[in-house]
Design a protein around this motif. Structure first.
Motif, short mmCIF file in Angstrom:
data_model
loop_
_atom_site.label_atom_id
_atom_site.label_comp_id
_atom_site.label_asym_id
_atom_site.label_seq_id
_atom_site.Cartn_x
_atom_site.Cartn_y
_atom_site.Cartn_z
N LYS A 103 0.83 -1.20 0.00
CA LYS A 103 0.00 0.00 0.00
C LYS A 103 0.87 1.25 0.00
N LEU A 104 1.89 1.27 0.86
CA LEU A 104 2.79 2.43 0.91
C LEU A 104 3.45 2.66 -0.44
N ALA A 105 3.94 1.59 -1.06
CA ALA A 105 4.61 1.72 -2.36
C ALA A 105 3.67 2.29 -3.41
N GLY A 106 2.41 1.83 -3.40
CA GLY A 106 1.44 2.33 -4.37
C GLY A 106 1.16 3.81 -4.19
N LEU A 107 1.03 4.23 -2.93
CA LEU A 107 0.79 5.65 -2.65
C LEU A 107 1.99 6.50 -3.08
N LEU A 108 3.19 6.04 -2.77
CA LEU A 108 4.38 6.78 -3.15
C LEU A 108 4.48 6.91 -4.66
N GLN A 109 4.27 5.82 -5.37
CA GLN A 109 4.35 5.85 -6.82
C GLN A 109 3.35 6.85 -7.40
N HIS A 110 2.12 6.76 -6.94
CA HIS A 110 1.07 7.65 -7.46
C HIS A 110 1.36 9.11 -7.15
N ASP A 111 1.71 9.40 -5.91
CA ASP A 111 1.85 10.80 -5.49
C ASP A 111 3.11 11.46 -6.05
N ILE A 112 4.19 10.69 -6.23
CA ILE A 112 5.39 11.26 -6.84
C ILE A 112 5.14 11.59 -8.31
#
Length: 338
Positions: free
Chosen positions: A233-242
């Motif tokens: 979940k953290l990785a997905g959020l980071l990818q999207h927001d960056i």
């Protein structure tokens, strides 16, 4: 659950007592931001007192600073303390108190490479050569300030151009790290994350390819951990927001997605290849990674610095701050929403 995984810290638990605050003035532009960032790097070995004194000199004035996550990275003099000075290089494994409120949560940020490990060599559109270690540090320092302004306690692996571990002669090969030195330094980063009792870990790197046209952002997590669902979940959020943050500035980089790195990792040595994971994210393996990171984590590679267009973004204060904003937004969402 992966065999040998440590029990992750309870989310929402109280953190150690915050460090006392220091008043500071606001930045008035990119030139001052670059000057302050240079002071961070050049005074890392002088100790906290000298660093703070230099920063106060560079930010004279008593201007009010906005306490929100889009504030400039140079708007606050960062009070800091070493988590275990004897175990880490000077200026490494530091913790910073919140500057606005207190969420009683800690985030660990790892600036990839450092000191005798330059990381990848990048290039800008003007042909200037850059080093990954410098751009990762600047991005982490920006992210640190954004998160502190949101009420988080932030631990960082390094605050200057240094290794994280205390290196000895065998850890160096000439002026660069030996393979054993690289491993020692990576293990030290995981140890620092655990000492910080962080609820989440983000390691910042930049990518390379033999083709200058290759570009894009990607994020890794490790699927072989007991908390892999949270890491995903953290990785997905980071990818999207960056990617979204970069797009707001007209930088539409390719979205290479968040993916598991359970079959990757270093191939510098046979032991590293046999481990098959990124040390800062991976599971326990006796004799190689005895004390793995104990919290959900991800490693981001927002740009290819071998691509001149993306390398120019990674090496600019605006690009670094933009990436930092995406990281901070993702962490805030990860830690505040189920």
């Amino acid at each position: 659950m992966a065999t040998g995984d440590p029990t992750p810290p309870l989310e929402g638990q109280d953190e150690p007592t915050a460090i006392s605050e220091v008043n500071q003035g606001a930045s008035t532009g990119g030139a001052r931001r670059r000057a302050i960032r240079g002071i961070w790097l050049s005074t890392a070995a002088l100790g906290v007192g000298a660093t703070l004194a230099a920063l106060v000199t560079a930010t004279t004035g008593n201007r009010r600073v906005a306490a929100h996550h889009h504030a400039s990275s140079a708007t606050r003099v960062p009070p800091r303390a070493a988590l275990d000075p004897a175990a880490f290089a000077p200026g490494a494994c530091m913790v910073f108190a919140p500057t606005s409120g207190n969420r009683h949560r800690t985030v660990f940020l790892d600036a990839g490479h450092g000191g005798p490990d330059p990381g990848g060599q990048g290039v800008t559109t003007t042909g200037r050569r850059t080093e990954e270690k410098t751009d990762t540090l600047a991005t982490v320092l920006d992210t640190t300030q954004l998160l502190r302004a949101e009420g988080y306690r932030v631990a960082v692996s390094r605050t200057g151009d240094s290794a994280v571990a205390r290196l000895s002669g065998k850890d160096l090969s000439g002026k660069v790290m030996s393979p054993s030195g690289v491993h020692k330094d990576l293990v030290a980063r995981a140890r620092c994350a655990n000492l910080s009792t962080a609820s989440a870990l983000v390691s910042v790197h930049f990518n390379l390819d033999s083709y200058a046209s290759t570009g894009g952002a990607l994020t890794f997590f490790d699927a072989d951990r007991s908390f892999s669902a949270r890491s995903r979940k953290l990785a997905g959020l980071l990818q999207h927001d960056i990617v979204a943050a970069l797009a707001t500035h007209g930088w539409h980089v390719s979205d290479r997605a968040a993916t598991s790195n359970s079959t990757g990792g270093s191939t510098l040595t046979s032991k590293a290849a046999a481990y098959g994971h990124l040390v800062v994210l991976g599971p326990r393996k006796q004799g190689y990674n005895d004390h793995p990171s104990a919290m959900p984590g991800a490693l981001v590679e927002p740009l290819f610095i071998s691509n001149p267009a993306e390398g120019s973004i990674a090496d600019s204060t605006t690009g670094q701050h933009t990436i930092a904003t995406g990281i901070a937004d993702a962490l805030n969402e990860f830690l505040t929403k189920p």
